[in-house]
Motif scaffolding. Structure first.
Motif, PDB file in Angstrom:
ATOM      1  N   MET A  71       0.858  -1.173   0.000  1.00 35.40           N
ATOM      2  CA  MET A  71       0.000   0.000   0.000  1.00 35.40           C
ATOM      3  C   MET A  71       0.901   1.232   0.000  1.00 35.40           C
ATOM      4  SD  MET A  71      -2.879   1.001   2.800  1.00 35.40           S
ATOM      5  CE  MET A  71      -4.153  -0.093   2.266  1.00 35.40           C
ATOM      6  N   GLY A  72       0.731   2.107  -0.986  1.00 37.43           N
ATOM      7  CA  GLY A  72       1.559   3.302  -1.098  1.00 37.43           C
ATOM      8  C   GLY A  72       1.021   4.448  -0.257  1.00 37.43           C
ATOM      9  N   ASN A  73       1.763   5.508  -0.241  1.00 37.06           N
ATOM     10  CA  ASN A  73       1.347   6.678   0.548  1.00 37.06           C
ATOM     11  C   ASN A  73       0.080   7.324   0.013  1.00 37.06           C
ATOM     12  OD1 ASN A  73       3.411   6.465   2.354  1.00 37.06           O
ATOM     13  ND2 ASN A  73       4.788   7.819   1.227  1.00 37.06           N
ATOM     14  N   GLY A  74      -0.130   7.245  -1.290  1.00 39.42           N
ATOM     15  CA  GLY A  74      -1.343   7.807  -1.881  1.00 39.42           C
ATOM     16  C   GLY A  74      -2.587   7.106  -1.387  1.00 39.42           C
ATOM     17  N   ALA A  75      -2.525   5.780  -1.238  1.00 40.31           N
ATOM     18  CA  ALA A  75      -3.674   5.016  -0.749  1.00 40.31           C
ATOM     19  C   ALA A  75      -3.952   5.328   0.713  1.00 40.31           C
ATOM     20  CB  ALA A  75      -3.434   3.518  -0.938  1.00 40.31           C
ATOM     21  N   LYS A  76      -2.903   5.509   1.508  1.00 43.50           N
ATOM     22  CA  LYS A  76      -3.086   5.848   2.923  1.00 43.50           C
ATOM     23  C   LYS A  76      -3.744   7.217   3.072  1.00 43.50           C
ATOM     24  CE  LYS A  76       0.837   3.239   4.698  1.00 43.50           C
ATOM     25  NZ  LYS A  76       2.139   3.329   5.374  1.00 43.50           N
ATOM     26  N   ALA A  77      -3.322   8.154   2.251  1.00 45.95           N
ATOM     27  CA  ALA A  77      -3.907   9.486   2.315  1.00 45.95           C
ATOM     28  C   ALA A  77      -5.375   9.444   1.920  1.00 45.95           C
ATOM     29  CB  ALA A  77      -3.140  10.444   1.410  1.00 45.95           C
ATOM     30  N   GLN A  78      -5.693   8.654   0.918  1.00 44.95           N
ATOM     31  CA  GLN A  78      -7.081   8.533   0.483  1.00 44.95           C
ATOM     32  C   GLN A  78      -7.933   7.915   1.583  1.00 44.95           C
ATOM     33  OE1 GLN A  78      -8.564   9.774  -2.131  1.00 44.95           O
ATOM     34  NE2 GLN A  78     -10.521   8.930  -1.480  1.00 44.95           N
ATOM     35  N   GLN A  79      -7.408   6.886   2.269  1.00 42.64           N
ATOM     36  CA  GLN A  79      -8.149   6.270   3.367  1.00 42.64           C
ATOM     37  C   GLN A  79      -8.390   7.278   4.483  1.00 42.64           C
ATOM     38  OE1 GLN A  79      -5.831   2.865   4.530  1.00 42.64           O
ATOM     39  NE2 GLN A  79      -6.987   1.465   3.205  1.00 42.64           N
ATOM     40  N   ARG A  80      -7.398   8.099   4.783  1.00 39.59           N
ATOM     41  CA  ARG A  80      -7.545   9.114   5.824  1.00 39.59           C
ATOM     42  C   ARG A  80      -8.638  10.116   5.448  1.00 39.59           C
ATOM     43  NH1 ARG A  80      -2.402  11.495   6.051  1.00 39.59           N
ATOM     44  NH2 ARG A  80      -1.502   9.446   5.786  1.00 39.59           N
ATOM     45  N   ARG A  81      -8.673  10.505   4.183  1.00 36.63           N
ATOM     46  CA  ARG A  81      -9.707  11.447   3.731  1.00 36.63           C
ATOM     47  C   ARG A  81     -11.098  10.822   3.839  1.00 36.63           C
ATOM     48  NH1 ARG A  81      -5.611  13.105   0.013  1.00 36.63           N
ATOM     49  NH2 ARG A  81      -6.247  11.551  -1.510  1.00 36.63           N
ATOM     50  N   GLU A  82     -11.222   9.547   3.515  1.00 40.48           N
ATOM     51  CA  GLU A  82     -12.514   8.879   3.598  1.00 40.48           C
ATOM     52  C   GLU A  82     -12.968   8.726   5.036  1.00 40.48           C
ATOM     53  OE1 GLU A  82     -11.867   5.248   1.492  1.00 40.48           O
ATOM     54  OE2 GLU A  82     -11.924   6.219  -0.477  1.00 40.48           O
ATOM     55  N   ARG A  83     -12.059   8.394   5.919  1.00 42.33           N
ATOM     56  CA  ARG A  83     -12.416   8.237   7.333  1.00 42.33           C
ATOM     57  C   ARG A  83     -12.769   9.578   7.965  1.00 42.33           C
ATOM     58  NH1 ARG A  83      -7.340   4.469   8.534  1.00 42.33           N
ATOM     59  NH2 ARG A  83      -8.142   2.573   7.597  1.00 42.33           N
ATOM     60  N   GLY A  84     -12.108  10.599   7.540  1.00 45.06           N
ATOM     61  CA  GLY A  84     -12.363  11.932   8.085  1.00 45.06           C
ATOM     62  C   GLY A  84     -13.451  12.666   7.333  1.00 45.06           C
ATOM     63  N   GLY A  85     -14.303  11.980   6.638  1.00 48.59           N
ATOM     64  CA  GLY A  85     -15.363  12.574   5.836  1.00 48.59           C
ATOM     65  C   GLY A  85     -16.351  13.397   6.623  1.00 48.59           C
ATOM     66  N   LYS A  86     -16.481  13.137   7.898  1.00 47.41           N
ATOM     67  CA  LYS A  86     -17.434  13.891   8.708  1.00 47.41           C
ATOM     68  C   LYS A  86     -17.035  15.359   8.810  1.00 47.41           C
ATOM     69  CE  LYS A  86     -14.959  12.601  12.848  1.00 47.41           C
ATOM     70  NZ  LYS A  86     -14.878  11.730  13.955  1.00 47.41           N
ATOM     71  N   ASP A  87     -15.740  15.678   8.689  1.00 42.81           N
ATOM     72  CA  ASP A  87     -15.278  17.049   8.766  1.00 42.81           C
ATOM     73  C   ASP A  87     -15.324  17.750   7.415  1.00 42.81           C
ATOM     74  OD1 ASP A  87     -14.719  16.672  11.432  1.00 42.81           O
ATOM     75  OD2 ASP A  87     -12.641  16.076  11.075  1.00 42.81           O
ATOM     76  N   ALA A  88     -15.528  17.014   6.352  1.00 41.57           N
ATOM     77  CA  ALA A  88     -15.442  17.580   5.015  1.00 41.57           C
ATOM     78  C   ALA A  88     -16.568  18.567   4.724  1.00 41.57           C
ATOM     79  CB  ALA A  88     -15.454  16.463   3.974  1.00 41.57           C
ATOM     80  N   GLY A  89     -17.723  18.422   5.317  1.00 42.28           N
ATOM     81  CA  GLY A  89     -18.861  19.274   5.004  1.00 42.28           C
ATOM     82  C   GLY A  89     -18.929  20.573   5.776  1.00 42.28           C
ATOM     83  N   LYS A  90     -18.002  20.830   6.650  1.00 45.96           N
ATOM     84  CA  LYS A  90     -18.085  22.003   7.507  1.00 45.96           C
ATOM     85  C   LYS A  90     -17.763  23.300   6.783  1.00 45.96           C
ATOM     86  CE  LYS A  90     -17.440  19.794  11.915  1.00 45.96           C
ATOM     87  NZ  LYS A  90     -16.634  19.684  13.112  1.00 45.96           N
ATOM     88  N   GLY A  91     -16.814  23.305   5.891  1.00 47.62           N
ATOM     89  CA  GLY A  91     -16.470  24.521   5.173  1.00 47.62           C
ATOM     90  C   GLY A  91     -15.644  25.470   6.026  1.00 47.62           C
ATOM     91  N   GLY A  92     -15.314  26.618   5.465  1.00 42.27           N
ATOM     92  CA  GLY A  92     -14.486  27.597   6.161  1.00 42.27           C
ATOM     93  C   GLY A  92     -15.278  28.418   7.150  1.00 42.27           C
ATOM     94  N   LYS A  93     -14.567  29.129   7.971  1.00 43.35           N
ATOM     95  CA  LYS A  93     -15.199  29.988   8.967  1.00 43.35           C
ATOM     96  C   LYS A  93     -15.095  31.428   8.485  1.00 43.35           C
ATOM     97  CE  LYS A  93     -14.231  26.821  12.667  1.00 43.35           C
ATOM     98  NZ  LYS A  93     -13.523  26.510  13.876  1.00 43.35           N
ATOM     99  N   SER A  94     -16.040  31.823   7.681  1.00 46.69           N
ATOM    100  CA  SER A  94     -16.019  33.138   7.058  1.00 46.69           C
ATOM    101  C   SER A  94     -16.717  34.162   7.943  1.00 46.69           C
ATOM    102  CB  SER A  94     -16.715  33.077   5.707  1.00 46.69           C
ATOM    103  OG  SER A  94     -16.754  34.347   5.135  1.00 46.69           O
ATOM    104  N   GLN A  95     -16.206  35.391   7.925  1.00 50.12           N
ATOM    105  CA  GLN A  95     -16.779  36.495   8.682  1.00 50.12           C
ATOM    106  C   GLN A  95     -17.724  37.333   7.832  1.00 50.12           C
ATOM    107  OE1 GLN A  95     -16.078  35.988  12.255  1.00 50.12           O
ATOM    108  NE2 GLN A  95     -16.295  38.161  11.966  1.00 50.12           N
ATOM    109  N   LEU A  96     -17.918  36.976   6.572  1.00 50.79           N
ATOM    110  CA  LEU A  96     -18.675  37.827   5.666  1.00 50.79           C
ATOM    111  C   LEU A  96     -20.101  38.081   6.140  1.00 50.79           C
ATOM    112  CD1 LEU A  96     -17.472  36.455   2.219  1.00 50.79           C
ATOM    113  CD2 LEU A  96     -16.790  38.557   3.365  1.00 50.79           C
ATOM    114  N   LYS A  97     -20.791  37.044   6.580  1.00 50.45           N
ATOM    115  CA  LYS A  97     -22.178  37.216   7.026  1.00 50.45           C
ATOM    116  C   LYS A  97     -22.249  38.056   8.295  1.00 50.45           C
ATOM    117  CE  LYS A  97     -23.934  32.989   4.987  1.00 50.45           C
ATOM    118  NZ  LYS A  97     -24.498  31.663   5.240  1.00 50.45           N
ATOM    119  N   VAL A  98     -21.308  37.858   9.189  1.00 53.49           N
ATOM    120  CA  VAL A  98     -21.281  38.617  10.438  1.00 53.49           C
ATOM    121  C   VAL A  98     -20.999  40.087  10.148  1.00 53.49           C
ATOM    122  CG1 VAL A  98     -20.095  38.868  12.644  1.00 53.49           C
ATOM    123  CG2 VAL A  98     -20.565  36.603  11.749  1.00 53.49           C
ATOM    124  N   ASN A  99     -20.065  40.343   9.238  1.00 54.95           N
ATOM    125  CA  ASN A  99     -19.730  41.724   8.893  1.00 54.95           C
ATOM    126  C   ASN A  99     -20.898  42.439   8.230  1.00 54.95           C
ATOM    127  OD1 ASN A  99     -17.195  41.304   9.907  1.00 54.95           O
ATOM    128  ND2 ASN A  99     -16.201  41.128   7.927  1.00 54.95           N
TER     129      ASN A  99
END
Length: 73
Positions: free
Chosen positions: A1-29
């Motif tokens: 298993m190469g490093n590319g496959a490990k990185a892909q597995q990490r991204r899939e496991r961490g999928g719960k954080d993927a939908g959060k998006g950035g913390k923008s101040q535009l709406k508050v401003n």
């Protein structure tokens, strides 16, 4: 298993954080822009100081109180 496959597995496991998006101040401003010029309707943030508002009023050849009647010094 190469490093590319490990990185892909990490991204899939961490999928719960993927939908959060950035913390923008535009709406508050945008929500904090409560000072409005009576002449051109340009909005300013509530933290705007008198010198900045006076400079804006001078563009209209008016006094601070003419453009911003509700502004309290």
């Amino acid at each position: 298993m190469g490093n590319g496959a490990k990185a892909q597995q990490r991204r899939e496991r961490g999928g719960k954080d993927a939908g959060k998006g950035g913390k923008s101040q535009l709406k508050v401003n945008e929500a904090s822009k409560s000072i409005v010029c009576g002449t051109c309707r340009q909005s300013f943030m509530t933290t705007a100081r008198a010198p900045a508002l006076t400079a804006h009023a001078e563009k209209h050849s008016k006094a601070l109180a003419d453009c911003f009647p509700d502004f309290k010094v």
